[in-house]
Write a protein that holds these residues in place. Structure first.
Motif, PDB file in Angstrom:
ATOM      1  N   LEU A 231       0.822  -1.210   0.000  1.00 45.30           N
ATOM      2  CA  LEU A 231       0.000   0.000   0.000  1.00 45.30           C
ATOM      3  C   LEU A 231       0.855   1.258   0.000  1.00 45.30           C
ATOM      4  N   GLU A 232       1.975   1.213   0.701  1.00 45.20           N
ATOM      5  CA  GLU A 232       2.867   2.368   0.744  1.00 45.20           C
ATOM      6  C   GLU A 232       3.350   2.731  -0.659  1.00 45.20           C
ATOM      7  N   CYS A 233       3.779   1.718  -1.417  1.00 46.11           N
ATOM      8  CA  CYS A 233       4.245   1.958  -2.791  1.00 46.11           C
ATOM      9  C   CYS A 233       3.107   2.464  -3.676  1.00 46.11           C
TER      10      CYS A 233
ATOM     11  N   CYS B  89      -1.312   7.283  -5.911  1.00 45.49           N
ATOM     12  CA  CYS B  89      -2.295   8.246  -5.385  1.00 45.49           C
ATOM     13  C   CYS B  89      -1.672   9.638  -5.217  1.00 45.49           C
ATOM     14  N   TYR B  90      -0.544   9.689  -4.517  1.00 43.83           N
ATOM     15  CA  TYR B  90       0.158  10.968  -4.376  1.00 43.83           C
ATOM     16  C   TYR B  90       0.807  11.357  -5.697  1.00 43.83           C
ATOM     17  N   GLY B  91       1.398  10.373  -6.363  1.00 44.07           N
ATOM     18  CA  GLY B  91       1.911  10.578  -7.711  1.00 44.07           C
ATOM     19  C   GLY B  91       3.378  10.953  -7.771  1.00 44.07           C
ATOM     20  N   THR B  92       4.046  10.441  -8.770  1.00 47.05           N
ATOM     21  CA  THR B  92       5.466  10.723  -8.921  1.00 47.05           C
ATOM     22  C   THR B  92       5.726  12.173  -9.318  1.00 47.05           C
ATOM     23  N   LYS B  93       4.740  12.830  -9.942  1.00 48.07           N
ATOM     24  CA  LYS B  93       4.922  14.233 -10.313  1.00 48.07           C
ATOM     25  C   LYS B  93       5.068  15.095  -9.064  1.00 48.07           C
TER      26      LYS B  93
ATOM     27  N   LYS C 288     -11.320  13.182  -2.344  1.00 44.42           N
ATOM     28  CA  LYS C 288     -10.692  14.214  -1.525  1.00 44.42           C
ATOM     29  C   LYS C 288      -9.860  13.602  -0.396  1.00 44.42           C
ATOM     30  N   SER C 289     -10.310  12.469   0.150  1.00 43.16           N
ATOM     31  CA  SER C 289      -9.583  11.835   1.254  1.00 43.16           C
ATOM     32  C   SER C 289      -8.265  11.224   0.791  1.00 43.16           C
ATOM     33  N   LEU C 290      -8.138  11.000  -0.514  1.00 40.56           N
ATOM     34  CA  LEU C 290      -6.893  10.458  -1.056  1.00 40.56           C
ATOM     35  C   LEU C 290      -5.901  11.548  -1.436  1.00 40.56           C
ATOM     36  N   GLU C 291      -6.353  12.799  -1.443  1.00 38.90           N
ATOM     37  CA  GLU C 291      -5.494  13.923  -1.790  1.00 38.90           C
ATOM     38  C   GLU C 291      -4.770  14.448  -0.548  1.00 38.90           C
ATOM     39  N   PRO C 292      -3.598  15.050  -0.719  1.00 37.71           N
ATOM     40  CA  PRO C 292      -2.896  15.643   0.423  1.00 37.71           C
ATOM     41  C   PRO C 292      -3.764  16.717   1.090  1.00 37.71           C
ATOM     42  N   ASN C 293      -3.761  16.747   2.422  1.00 39.22           N
ATOM     43  CA  ASN C 293      -4.548  17.764   3.124  1.00 39.22           C
ATOM     44  C   ASN C 293      -3.708  19.016   3.367  1.00 39.22           C
ATOM     45  N   GLU C 294      -4.279  19.984   4.088  1.00 42.04           N
ATOM     46  CA  GLU C 294      -3.616  21.282   4.251  1.00 42.04           C
ATOM     47  C   GLU C 294      -2.342  21.190   5.086  1.00 42.04           C
ATOM     48  N   TYR C 295      -2.210  20.126   5.892  1.00 42.68           N
ATOM     49  CA  TYR C 295      -1.010  19.984   6.707  1.00 42.68           C
ATOM     50  C   TYR C 295       0.174  19.454   5.891  1.00 42.68           C
ATOM     51  N   TRP C 296      -0.123  18.928   4.725  1.00 45.77           N
ATOM     52  CA  TRP C 296       0.945  18.425   3.867  1.00 45.77           C
ATOM     53  C   TRP C 296       1.373  19.454   2.830  1.00 45.77           C
ATOM     54  N   ARG C 297       0.460  20.314   2.409  1.00 45.61           N
ATOM     55  CA  ARG C 297       0.712  21.190   1.272  1.00 45.61           C
ATOM     56  C   ARG C 297       1.542  22.427   1.611  1.00 45.61           C
ATOM     57  N   ARG C 298       2.238  22.431   2.713  1.00 42.77           N
ATOM     58  CA  ARG C 298       3.074  23.583   3.018  1.00 42.77           C
ATOM     59  C   ARG C 298       4.451  23.403   2.399  1.00 42.77           C
ATOM     60  N   SER C 299       5.073  24.496   2.075  1.00 41.06           N
ATOM     61  CA  SER C 299       6.406  24.458   1.470  1.00 41.06           C
ATOM     62  C   SER C 299       7.444  24.149   2.532  1.00 41.06           C
ATOM     63  N   PRO C 300       8.460  23.343   2.201  1.00 43.68           N
ATOM     64  CA  PRO C 300       9.500  23.054   3.180  1.00 43.68           C
ATOM     65  C   PRO C 300      10.179  24.306   3.718  1.00 43.68           C
ATOM     66  N   GLN C 301      10.296  25.344   2.878  1.00 46.39           N
ATOM     67  CA  GLN C 301      10.965  26.562   3.338  1.00 46.39           C
ATOM     68  C   GLN C 301      10.153  27.310   4.391  1.00 46.39           C
ATOM     69  N   GLU C 302       8.843  26.959   4.472  1.00 50.27           N
ATOM     70  CA  GLU C 302       8.007  27.655   5.430  1.00 50.27           C
ATOM     71  C   GLU C 302       8.021  26.985   6.799  1.00 50.27           C
ATOM     72  N   GLU C 303       8.733  25.844   6.918  1.00 50.68           N
ATOM     73  CA  GLU C 303       8.812  25.163   8.204  1.00 50.68           C
ATOM     74  C   GLU C 303       9.552  26.040   9.211  1.00 50.68           C
ATOM     75  N   ASP C 304       9.055  26.049  10.416  1.00 54.28           N
ATOM     76  CA  ASP C 304       9.682  26.840  11.458  1.00 54.28           C
ATOM     77  C   ASP C 304      10.780  26.018  12.133  1.00 54.28           C
ATOM     78  N   VAL C 305      11.886  25.846  11.440  1.00 56.70           N
ATOM     79  CA  VAL C 305      12.966  25.036  11.986  1.00 56.70           C
ATOM     80  C   VAL C 305      14.283  25.811  12.045  1.00 56.70           C
TER      81      VAL C 305
END
Length: 576
Positions: A440-442, A448-452, A544-561
């Motif tokens: 299922l992971e593969c 579902c998430y897609g290679t693009k 919609k449940s198979l699509e990334p939600n709002e917690y995933w769609r953030r840009s890595p540069q926007e992470e507060d790290v």
């Protein structure tokens, strides 16, 4: 925990290597080589490592690093499949619950290894029976009654009795009962060892990855040094060349056996802990510009070469003992507990300075075991803090609660019938759950998430794209391999068995219940997520449940790290 970063990329690689190698390299890999044609198995093992394990590891590293999260939050990429993460956490918890007890057994043997006369080397102990057989007894011949399990250490039980090594294991340490119907009382010396193991894990895990990432240099480095000592010493003994020759010479007729292909593929994937959540969780502590493709190759090849290296040391020593006793090398074909607690002690007692070699062996097994246990405990803790962020404020309390639950559940394994419970739980914990999770992971990530999207994530992290070979592998080859393993395992399934003990029907039902518990999160979370997803129709909800939600769609540069990554700025990135 979930927001800590590795101080050095080498800490991450060494930690992951320690998790992947584990004591299985010592107690399983030699058995698979013996049973599956020596060099023929090695060829297939390396083949499947390259075309199967590397793509799967690479895939898990990408999603873990990009999400900067644990094994459950990572599935914000496809919320309906968060059950994969939950199921993996359950598998890890069950695994640690009995692997802790394996560690206590190593600890117990380690303690007795300091005895002036090793108790498994003679039959003059209080627990020995009148029919106990000394290793030099004339009764130890090829005319024996083999065990009825996969463990083929054929001269450890004869028609007249058991060897001293087997009696120590069965009567002194385990106090073994007749079966699950009579578990008997607790073995208090094992309870004490289990308590010590729990305290050790608490202190280790409490320090976080910045400290544990340094400790693994010891727990990974020392076993490799000790194995090198074993190899050098073994090669200087007569008969070692025959043992090594047996190990590396390929029996090409075995390549026509589908079972050998399946087992080599299965071991290559399981050795890396595919779909257990460890790679995802540890990769979640990486800096965002880390090159996962490089890391996946380094880790998988290092794991494979470590197994090969351990195999050389094992067969060198076993070749010498076989020469001494005038038996064939494959006489020692044994796996799991028999190999670790009967064959190894008996073999080591024949070497010069047996106490020294016994101490080094069980120290090695303890260090390898702790490397596998700590990441699994951290996975469970990271998952709880993913689901309940408020627990991060009481991190030490979360660690204590998890380890206390493991200790209490582990008490059943320290009973006189504990070995039967351990065998039963181990039999059903990983199959078929991890194969299903891996497939299922593969599918979820590759389709579902897609290679693009995945290519965009990789480009955002380190400015490159995924090689097309990797894309083909985790979209087609890896799920195919896992599906074949799954189907073959179902086809070749047999009920659990420990030596001559046949498990009752009710025990098999309990075993399948364990499997059901690990798989239950998949449909439960899927249905609950789809039902609660906004949408006018069920089809819309599902999509919609198979699509990334709002917690995933953030840009890595926007992470507060920023504050977390600052200490790493003064350290050069590890380039392998």
């Amino acid at each position: 925990m979930a927001h800590e970063q590795w101080r050095s990329q080498l800490d991450y690689l060494i930690t992951l290597l320690g998790f992947s190698v584990g004591s299985g390299a010592f107690v399983k890999f030699p058995f698979y080589c013996m049973r599956n044609g020596g060099g023929a198995f090695l060829i297939l093992f390396m083949f499947f490592t390259i075309i199967g394990a590397i793509p799967c590891v690479f895939l898990e590293m990408i999603i873990g690093q990009f999400s900067q999260s644990g094994p459950i939050k990572v599935w914000n990429m496809s919320p309906a499949f968060k059950g994969i993460g939950v199921g993996g956490v359950v598998v890890n918890w069950i695994f640690v619950s009995y692997y802790n007890v394996n560690f206590t057994w190593y600890m117990y043997y380690f303690y007795y290894s300091f005895s002036p006369n090793l108790p498994w080397d003679h039959c003059d102990n209080a627990w020995n029976t009148p029919v106990c057989i000394n290793k030099n007894s004339s009764a130890l011949s090829n005319d024996t009654t083999p065990n009825s399990t996969d463990a083929g250490y054929s001269f450890n039980r004869t028609a007249q009795g058991m060897t001293a090594a087997e009696e120590f294991w069965k009567f002194q340490m385990l106090g073994q009962s007749d079966g699950l119907d009579s578990l008997g009382g607790l073995r208090w010396h094992l309870v004490g060892c289990l308590a010590g193991t729990t305290v050790l894990l608490f202190l280790w895990t409490l320090q976080g990855i910045k400290v544990s990432g340094k400790l693994v240099y010891i727990t990974v480095g020392v076993p490799n040094i000790l194995i090198l000592v074993f190899l050098i010493r073994g090669c200087l003994l007569p008969g070692s060349a025959e043992g090594i020759y047996y190990y590396i010479y390929p029996k090409f007729d075995k390549l026509t056996d589908p079972k050998v292909w399946i087992q080599s593929c299965s071991f290559a994937l399981s050795s890396m802990g595919i779909s257990m959540g460890c790679i995802v969780t540890l990769s979640g502590h990486n800096r965002m510009d880390n090159n996962c493709f490089r890391d996946s190759i380094i880790i998988c090849l290092s794991d494979s070469f470590s197994n090969l290296f351990f195999g050389f040391a094992f067969f060198a020593v076993v070749g010498h003992v076989a020469f001494q006793r005038g038996v064939a090398v494959d006489t020692f074909e044994s796996s799991g507990y028999d190999l670790a607690f009967i064959v190894y002690p008996d073999v080591l007692s024949t070497l010069p300075l047996p106490q020294l070699w016994s101490v080094l062996t069980f120290l090695t097994l303890m260090l390898l075991a702790v490397d596998s246990m700590v990441p699994c405990v951290e996975i469970v803790i990271a998952a709880l803090e993913d689901m309940f962020p408020q627990l991060m404020k009481r991190h030490w309390l979360t660690i204590g609660a998890v380890l206390l639950s493991l200790f209490l559940f582990g008490l059943i394994y320290t009973s006189q019938g504990g070995i039967f419970v351990v065998t039963l739980v181990d039999w059903y914990t990983f199959f078929p759950s991890t194969a299903v999770f891996g497939i299922l992971e593969c599918i979820v990530v590759g389709w579902c998430y897609g290679t693009k999207r995945l290519q965009e994530d990789v480009r955002a992290m380190w400015g490159k794209t995924i090689p097309w070979v990797m894309v083909i592998s985790f979209q087609f080859l890896c799920p195919l391999f896992l599906a074949v393993i799954f189907c073959y395992s179902l086809y070749s399934y047999r009920p659990p068995k420990y030596h001559d003990y046949i498990y009752p029907t009710w025990a098999t039902a309990v075993g399948w219940l364990i499997t059901f518990v690990t798989l239950l999160p998949l449909p439960t979370v899927f249905i609950w997520t789809v039902y609660n997803t906004p949408g006018a129709t069920m089809k819309e909800k599902l999509k919609k449940s198979l699509e990334p939600n709002e917690y995933w769609r953030r840009s890595p540069q926007e992470e507060d790290v920023t504050d977390v990554l600052q200490p790493m700025a003064i350290l050069p990135a590890y380039t392998g």
